[in-house]
Design a protein around this motif. Structure first.
Motif, short mmCIF file in Angstrom:
data_model
loop_
_atom_site.label_atom_id
_atom_site.label_comp_id
_atom_site.label_asym_id
_atom_site.label_seq_id
_atom_site.Cartn_x
_atom_site.Cartn_y
_atom_site.Cartn_z
N GLN A 108 -8.04 -9.94 1.15
CA GLN A 108 -7.01 -11.32 1.47
C GLN A 108 -7.98 -12.73 1.73
O GLN A 108 -7.70 -13.62 1.29
CB GLN A 108 -6.49 -11.20 2.71
CG GLN A 108 -7.36 -11.40 4.04
CD GLN A 108 -6.36 -11.33 5.33
OE1 GLN A 108 -5.27 -11.25 5.28
NE2 GLN A 108 -7.05 -11.85 6.34
N ASN A 109 -9.34 -12.26 1.68
CA ASN A 109 -10.52 -13.36 1.91
C ASN A 109 -10.88 -13.57 0.34
O ASN A 109 -11.75 -14.68 0.22
CB ASN A 109 -11.44 -12.95 2.78
CG ASN A 109 -12.03 -14.11 3.63
OD1 ASN A 109 -11.18 -15.29 3.98
ND2 ASN A 109 -13.12 -14.31 3.90
N GLU A 110 -10.75 -13.05 -0.63
CA GLU A 110 -11.18 -13.24 -1.78
C GLU A 110 -10.56 -14.61 -2.53
O GLU A 110 -9.33 -14.98 -2.16
CB GLU A 110 -10.67 -12.10 -2.94
CG GLU A 110 -11.58 -10.90 -2.84
CD GLU A 110 -12.91 -11.05 -2.79
OE1 GLU A 110 -13.54 -11.47 -3.91
OE2 GLU A 110 -13.66 -10.65 -1.78
N LYS A 111 -11.50 -15.24 -3.13
CA LYS A 111 -11.15 -16.70 -3.76
C LYS A 111 -10.13 -16.53 -4.78
O LYS A 111 -9.17 -17.29 -4.85
CB LYS A 111 -12.26 -17.19 -4.46
CG LYS A 111 -13.37 -17.54 -3.27
CD LYS A 111 -13.45 -18.93 -2.85
CE LYS A 111 -14.86 -19.42 -2.02
NZ LYS A 111 -15.00 -18.50 -0.85
N THR A 112 -10.05 -15.66 -5.59
CA THR A 112 -9.12 -15.35 -6.61
C THR A 112 -8.66 -14.07 -6.27
O THR A 112 -9.21 -13.05 -5.92
CB THR A 112 -9.66 -15.26 -7.95
OG1 THR A 112 -10.89 -14.50 -8.14
CG2 THR A 112 -10.31 -16.64 -8.31
N ALA A 113 -7.20 -13.91 -6.74
CA ALA A 113 -6.44 -12.59 -6.58
C ALA A 113 -6.91 -11.43 -7.16
O ALA A 113 -7.43 -11.63 -8.43
CB ALA A 113 -4.87 -12.69 -6.70
N VAL A 114 -7.17 -10.36 -6.62
CA VAL A 114 -7.52 -9.02 -7.63
C VAL A 114 -6.19 -8.59 -8.08
O VAL A 114 -5.05 -8.31 -7.31
CB VAL A 114 -8.03 -8.12 -6.32
CG1 VAL A 114 -8.30 -6.84 -7.16
CG2 VAL A 114 -9.30 -8.79 -5.96
N PRO A 115 -6.25 -8.09 -9.19
CA PRO A 115 -5.08 -7.63 -9.87
C PRO A 115 -4.44 -6.37 -9.10
O PRO A 115 -5.19 -5.58 -8.56
CB PRO A 115 -5.49 -7.23 -11.04
CG PRO A 115 -6.94 -7.93 -11.62
CD PRO A 115 -7.47 -8.12 -10.32
N THR A 116 -3.31 -6.24 -9.07
CA THR A 116 -2.45 -5.05 -8.72
C THR A 116 -3.06 -3.75 -8.82
O THR A 116 -3.13 -2.99 -8.00
CB THR A 116 -1.08 -5.18 -8.79
OG1 THR A 116 -0.52 -6.78 -8.28
CG2 THR A 116 -0.23 -4.34 -8.14
N GLY A 117 -3.09 -3.39 -10.02
CA GLY A 117 -3.80 -2.41 -10.38
C GLY A 117 -4.95 -1.96 -9.93
O GLY A 117 -5.29 -0.67 -9.76
N VAL A 118 -5.90 -2.90 -9.95
CA VAL A 118 -7.36 -2.72 -9.20
C VAL A 118 -6.90 -2.44 -7.76
O VAL A 118 -7.76 -1.53 -7.16
CB VAL A 118 -7.98 -4.00 -9.45
CG1 VAL A 118 -9.28 -3.86 -8.56
CG2 VAL A 118 -8.36 -4.05 -10.90
N LYS A 119 -5.99 -2.94 -6.79
CA LYS A 119 -5.97 -2.79 -5.57
C LYS A 119 -5.45 -1.43 -5.46
O LYS A 119 -5.94 -0.55 -4.65
CB LYS A 119 -4.87 -3.75 -5.12
CG LYS A 119 -5.29 -5.26 -4.79
CD LYS A 119 -4.40 -5.97 -4.76
CE LYS A 119 -4.48 -7.60 -4.30
NZ LYS A 119 -3.56 -8.30 -4.00
N ALA A 120 -4.61 -1.05 -6.34
CA ALA A 120 -3.88 0.43 -6.24
C ALA A 120 -4.97 1.40 -6.45
O ALA A 120 -5.08 2.49 -5.80
CB ALA A 120 -2.72 0.65 -7.21
N GLU A 121 -5.74 1.05 -7.62
CA GLU A 121 -6.77 2.33 -7.81
C GLU A 121 -7.96 2.39 -6.61
O GLU A 121 -8.43 3.38 -6.24
CB GLU A 121 -7.57 1.96 -9.03
CG GLU A 121 -8.64 3.06 -9.56
CD GLU A 121 -9.21 2.84 -10.61
OE1 GLU A 121 -10.28 3.46 -11.23
OE2 GLU A 121 -8.68 2.00 -11.76
#
Length: 313
Positions: A30-43
């Protein structure tokens, strides 16, 4: 020491097992400057589960305007359905709307986020401490009625950037109210990382004295002054067996500018395994996961253990 493993010396005064409450996928990203792709989060979450982490905070159902990095909660949570039987996947819910969204997707573990200080309650929730607790009460009641477990996060338990040192009585009072409204577990947050072991021991003693059982308490330390592991050890000596940590040391707090990264899960596991404490975590697989995630984010992991192990031949 064997390759990639600490030398183990068991301390009989410490718990035999510690449950790691992994927060990297929510509090970290949640603290990242840009959003991480959903697929990367799931992996990322699947890799953490494969490394043996049995409690992984998945996401937050806050309004996307406040935390745009987690605006994909509805898209992410269904991708974790295969983990439901083996892994607890708690989610943060700020209010009843957030709870409705989480329950509709089958969430069985939820968390609310309170503050021990008025200044942080205003900065983070735009409410007084009392107003925030009043907002959480129906959330907790409805979640419990739906059969969900509820965690109460409590920020600024040791120091506040606006108010300075936080009186223990203030923390105890809010903790008592959270447990009285039905929270199964409390997570005591050192949001800006200023706590020291004596302060940790004293606060835990006060909470126990107020009738809050140690088995309902988790600790959440930030490593701003390099005290997160020593504070964790103080909590373990008091009997705490739930410790929050973030894979690779990801995260901080967007509403507390002096907050640096969370305690790295790998650093915690290295210490716990060295003390002969069971975590169920495969340190090599966890380290590989954090190296992979660091590559996705385009920067090295701040975890000392990740750096040490990933540079070994």
């Amino acid at each position: 020491m064997t390759h990639g493993l600490p030398m183990t010396v068991r301390d009989p005064e410490l718990p035999a097992r510690v449950r790691i409450y992994e927060v990297g996928a929510r509090d970290g990203l949640q603290n990242e400057k840009t959003a991480v792709p959903t697929g990367v989060k799931a992996e990322f979450i699947h890799r953490l589960a494969a490394a043996g982490l049995a409690t992984i905070e998945a996401t937050s159902f806050v309004h996307p305007k406040w935390v745009p990095q987690l605006a994909d909660a509805e898209a992410l949570f269904p991708q974790l359905g295969d983990l439901a039987g083996s892994t607890r996947l708690p989610v943060l819910v700020p209010n009843e709307r957030g709870l409705d969204r989480a329950l509709a997707l089958g969430a069985r573990d939820v968390a609310v986020f309170a503050s021990a200080t008025e200044s942080f309650a205003r900065a983070n929730l735009n409410r007084t401490v009392d107003e925030a607790l009043a907002m959480f009460e129906p959330v907790v009641t409805r979640a419990k009625a739906a059969g969900a477990r509820v965690r109460g996060y409590l920020s600024m338990c040791f120091g506040d950037p606006w108010e300075g040192p936080v009186p223990a009585a203030q923390v105890v009072a809010v903790s008592r109210r959270l447990t009285d409204m039905g929270c199964d577990e409390l997570s005591l947050g050192d949001t800006i990382g200023v706590a020291t072991p004596g302060q940790v021991t004293a606060l835990l003693g006060d909470l126990t004295g107020a009738g809050i059982a140690t088995d309902r308490i988790g600790v959440h330390f930030h490593d701003t002054y390099g005290q997160a592991l020593s504070n964790t050890l103080a909590a373990l000596r008091h009997g705490v067996t739930t410790v929050d940590a973030s894979a690779g040391g990801l995260g901080g707090c967007p509403y507390a500018k002096s907050a640096t990264g969370n305690l790295a899960t790998e650093d915690l596991v290295w210490m716990l395994h060295g003390l002969g404490i069971d975590t169920g975590v495969d340190l090599a697989r966890l380290t590989a996961t954090s190296v992979w995630m660091a590559e996705q984010l385009g920067r090295p992991s701040p975890s000392r253990t990740v750096r040490a192990l990933s540079h070994q031949e």
